[in-house]
Design a protein around this motif. Structure first.
Motif, PDB file in Angstrom:
ATOM      1  N   ARG A  16      -2.254  -4.345  -7.469  1.00 54.85           N
ATOM      2  CA  ARG A  16      -1.939  -3.611  -8.695  1.00 54.85           C
ATOM      3  C   ARG A  16      -0.425  -3.564  -8.855  1.00 54.85           C
ATOM      4  O   ARG A  16       0.270  -3.129  -7.945  1.00 54.85           O
ATOM      5  CB  ARG A  16      -2.509  -2.185  -8.646  1.00 54.85           C
ATOM      6  CG  ARG A  16      -4.019  -2.135  -8.476  1.00 54.85           C
ATOM      7  CD  ARG A  16      -4.507  -0.696  -8.358  1.00 54.85           C
ATOM      8  NE  ARG A  16      -5.914  -0.623  -8.024  1.00 54.85           N
ATOM      9  CZ  ARG A  16      -6.896  -0.590  -8.909  1.00 54.85           C
ATOM     10  NH1 ARG A  16      -6.599  -0.605 -10.195  1.00 54.85           N
ATOM     11  NH2 ARG A  16      -8.157  -0.530  -8.534  1.00 54.85           N
ATOM     12  N   GLN A  17       0.047  -4.014  -9.991  1.00 64.30           N
ATOM     13  CA  GLN A  17       1.479  -4.021 -10.263  1.00 64.30           C
ATOM     14  C   GLN A  17       1.757  -3.170 -11.491  1.00 64.30           C
ATOM     15  O   GLN A  17       1.157  -3.381 -12.559  1.00 64.30           O
ATOM     16  CB  GLN A  17       1.999  -5.442 -10.480  1.00 64.30           C
ATOM     17  CG  GLN A  17       3.519  -5.524 -10.553  1.00 64.30           C
ATOM     18  CD  GLN A  17       4.019  -6.951 -10.512  1.00 64.30           C
ATOM     19  OE1 GLN A  17       3.232  -7.888 -10.592  1.00 64.30           O
ATOM     20  NE2 GLN A  17       5.325  -7.130 -10.391  1.00 64.30           N
ATOM     21  N   ASN A  18       2.672  -2.207 -11.354  1.00 65.27           N
ATOM     22  CA  ASN A  18       3.010  -1.288 -12.434  1.00 65.27           C
ATOM     23  C   ASN A  18       4.268  -1.760 -13.160  1.00 65.27           C
ATOM     24  O   ASN A  18       5.179  -2.334 -12.546  1.00 65.27           O
ATOM     25  CB  ASN A  18       3.222   0.126 -11.882  1.00 65.27           C
ATOM     26  CG  ASN A  18       1.958   0.705 -11.286  1.00 65.27           C
ATOM     27  OD1 ASN A  18       0.967   0.897 -11.979  1.00 65.27           O
ATOM     28  ND2 ASN A  18       1.979   0.991  -9.991  1.00 65.27           N
TER      29      ASN A  18
ATOM     30  N   VAL B   4      12.807   3.147  -6.719  1.00 61.52           N
ATOM     31  CA  VAL B   4      12.119   4.378  -7.103  1.00 61.52           C
ATOM     32  C   VAL B   4      10.800   4.433  -6.342  1.00 61.52           C
ATOM     33  O   VAL B   4      10.083   3.432  -6.255  1.00 61.52           O
ATOM     34  CB  VAL B   4      11.846   4.415  -8.627  1.00 61.52           C
ATOM     35  CG1 VAL B   4      11.030   5.640  -9.010  1.00 61.52           C
ATOM     36  CG2 VAL B   4      13.155   4.389  -9.400  1.00 61.52           C
ATOM     37  N   LYS B   5      10.509   5.604  -5.794  1.00 59.52           N
ATOM     38  CA  LYS B   5       9.247   5.760  -5.093  1.00 59.52           C
ATOM     39  C   LYS B   5       8.098   5.765  -6.092  1.00 59.52           C
ATOM     40  O   LYS B   5       8.240   6.166  -7.240  1.00 59.52           O
ATOM     41  CB  LYS B   5       9.245   7.054  -4.279  1.00 59.52           C
ATOM     42  CG  LYS B   5      10.272   7.050  -3.159  1.00 59.52           C
ATOM     43  CD  LYS B   5      10.231   8.340  -2.359  1.00 59.52           C
ATOM     44  CE  LYS B   5      11.264   8.327  -1.238  1.00 59.52           C
ATOM     45  NZ  LYS B   5      11.253   9.588  -0.458  1.00 59.52           N
TER      46      LYS B   5
ATOM     47  N   GLY C  10      15.853  -2.209  -5.795  1.00 63.70           N
ATOM     48  CA  GLY C  10      15.783  -2.020  -4.357  1.00 63.70           C
ATOM     49  C   GLY C  10      16.229  -3.280  -3.640  1.00 63.70           C
ATOM     50  O   GLY C  10      15.624  -4.346  -3.818  1.00 63.70           O
ATOM     51  N   THR C  11      17.289  -3.187  -2.846  1.00 57.13           N
ATOM     52  CA  THR C  11      17.826  -4.391  -2.183  1.00 57.13           C
ATOM     53  C   THR C  11      16.779  -5.036  -1.280  1.00 57.13           C
ATOM     54  O   THR C  11      16.592  -6.262  -1.295  1.00 57.13           O
ATOM     55  CB  THR C  11      19.071  -4.027  -1.363  1.00 57.13           C
ATOM     56  OG1 THR C  11      20.035  -3.397  -2.218  1.00 57.13           O
ATOM     57  CG2 THR C  11      19.682  -5.271  -0.742  1.00 57.13           C
TER      58      THR C  11
ATOM     59  N   LEU D 189       7.378   7.451 -10.353  1.00 60.19           N
ATOM     60  CA  LEU D 189       7.392   6.563 -11.514  1.00 60.19           C
ATOM     61  C   LEU D 189       7.015   7.308 -12.789  1.00 60.19           C
ATOM     62  O   LEU D 189       7.651   7.128 -13.838  1.00 60.19           O
ATOM     63  CB  LEU D 189       6.438   5.386 -11.274  1.00 60.19           C
ATOM     64  CG  LEU D 189       6.403   4.327 -12.380  1.00 60.19           C
ATOM     65  CD1 LEU D 189       7.779   3.708 -12.573  1.00 60.19           C
ATOM     66  CD2 LEU D 189       5.377   3.243 -12.044  1.00 60.19           C
ATOM     67  N   ASP D 190       5.989   8.155 -12.730  1.00 61.61           N
ATOM     68  CA  ASP D 190       5.588   8.907 -13.919  1.00 61.61           C
ATOM     69  C   ASP D 190       6.710   9.834 -14.393  1.00 61.61           C
ATOM     70  O   ASP D 190       6.923  10.012 -15.601  1.00 61.61           O
ATOM     71  CB  ASP D 190       4.328   9.721 -13.627  1.00 61.61           C
ATOM     72  CG  ASP D 190       3.084   8.848 -13.548  1.00 61.61           C
ATOM     73  OD1 ASP D 190       3.093   7.754 -14.144  1.00 61.61           O
ATOM     74  OD2 ASP D 190       2.117   9.247 -12.877  1.00 61.61           O
ATOM     75  N   SER D 191       7.429  10.435 -13.446  1.00 61.60           N
ATOM     76  CA  SER D 191       8.541  11.311 -13.807  1.00 61.60           C
ATOM     77  C   SER D 191       9.650  10.528 -14.512  1.00 61.60           C
ATOM     78  O   SER D 191      10.250  11.015 -15.480  1.00 61.60           O
ATOM     79  CB  SER D 191       9.085  11.999 -12.550  1.00 61.60           C
ATOM     80  OG  SER D 191      10.211  12.789 -12.852  1.00 61.60           O
TER      81      SER D 191
END
Length: 221
Positions: A107-109, A134-135, A7-8, A139-141
């Motif tokens: 929280r960082q994924n 990515v929204k 993401g820019t 993320l799970d998808s």
């Protein structure tokens, strides 16, 4: 081939944060103790994060790219490409930052790729989801799509270490012998019953001796 870019806007924020963090950490050096240690961390980590974000802004912007042959993952300073056979597993993890040890403040994924290499034979490449275009709800998808692509190219025996413990396909479940396509379950059961050891006869239970019944009356000579 599917391509996920950085993401820019997120990279610009990361660049600015890398400049601000050392400014915040400098006064902490005079606080002593843990505060001084935190200040040192901010002063060192800030420029590194800023340099990494600038490099990604000036590069091709690709964070993740995969197809039927393999996957390309961007690291902090470069990118690496792996064949699916070199990838052991793909998963998702979360790093929770807590204040005073119990109050969660951030929280960082991450998307974790466990690949071949390293000192112990495997190593983990962690891709921060916060910098991807990515929204959060998608993320799970994305992780599921990566796992499906990986599973479609890697043999099951390489992904499931306990596969040898399961019964082999194409074997007689009663005898363990290989069987053909014309397997007859009734015949296999009949062979099993024919070779089954005969049950041992049970010994008859001992009958306790009969005690003489008492008699009453006068004894006749």
């Amino acid at each position: 081939m599917r391509t996920i870019r950085f993401g820019t806007g997120k990279l610009v924020i990361g660049t600015l944060a890398g400049i601000v963090l050392p400014v915040m950490g400098l006064p902490m050096l005079f606080g002593g103790g843990l505060l001084a240690i935190l200040g040192v961390v901010l002063i060192v980590a800030g420029p590194l994060a800023s340099a990494s974000s600038i490099k990604r802004l000036l590069g091709d912007g690709v964070a993740l790219e995969y197809d039927a042959a393999g996957v390309r993952v961007a690291t902090s300073w470069s990118s690496e490409r792996f064949r699916w056979s070199q990838v052991r597993s793909i998963g998702r993890s979360q790093l929770v930052t807590r204040m005073y040890g119990f109050i969660p403040v951030n929280r960082q994924n991450f998307i974790d790729f466990k690949v071949e290499g390293g000192v112990f034979g495997t190593r983990t490449i962690r891709l921060a989801a916060s910098v991807l275009d990515v929204k959060k709800r998608d993320l799970d998808s994305l992780v599921g799509d990566l796992q499906a692509a990986h599973a479609g190219q890697v043999p099951a025996a390489a992904m499931e270490p306990t596969a040898s413990a399961r019964p082999e396909r194409g074997r007689d479940p009663l005898e363990g012998a290989p069987r053909g396509d014309a397997f007859d379950a009734d015949a296999a059961l009949a062979r099993y019953l024919a070779h089954r050891p005969a049950p041992q006869p049970e010994a008859p239970a001992a009958t306790p001796g009969l005690r003489p019944r008492p008699t009453f009356g006068r004894k006749v000579a």
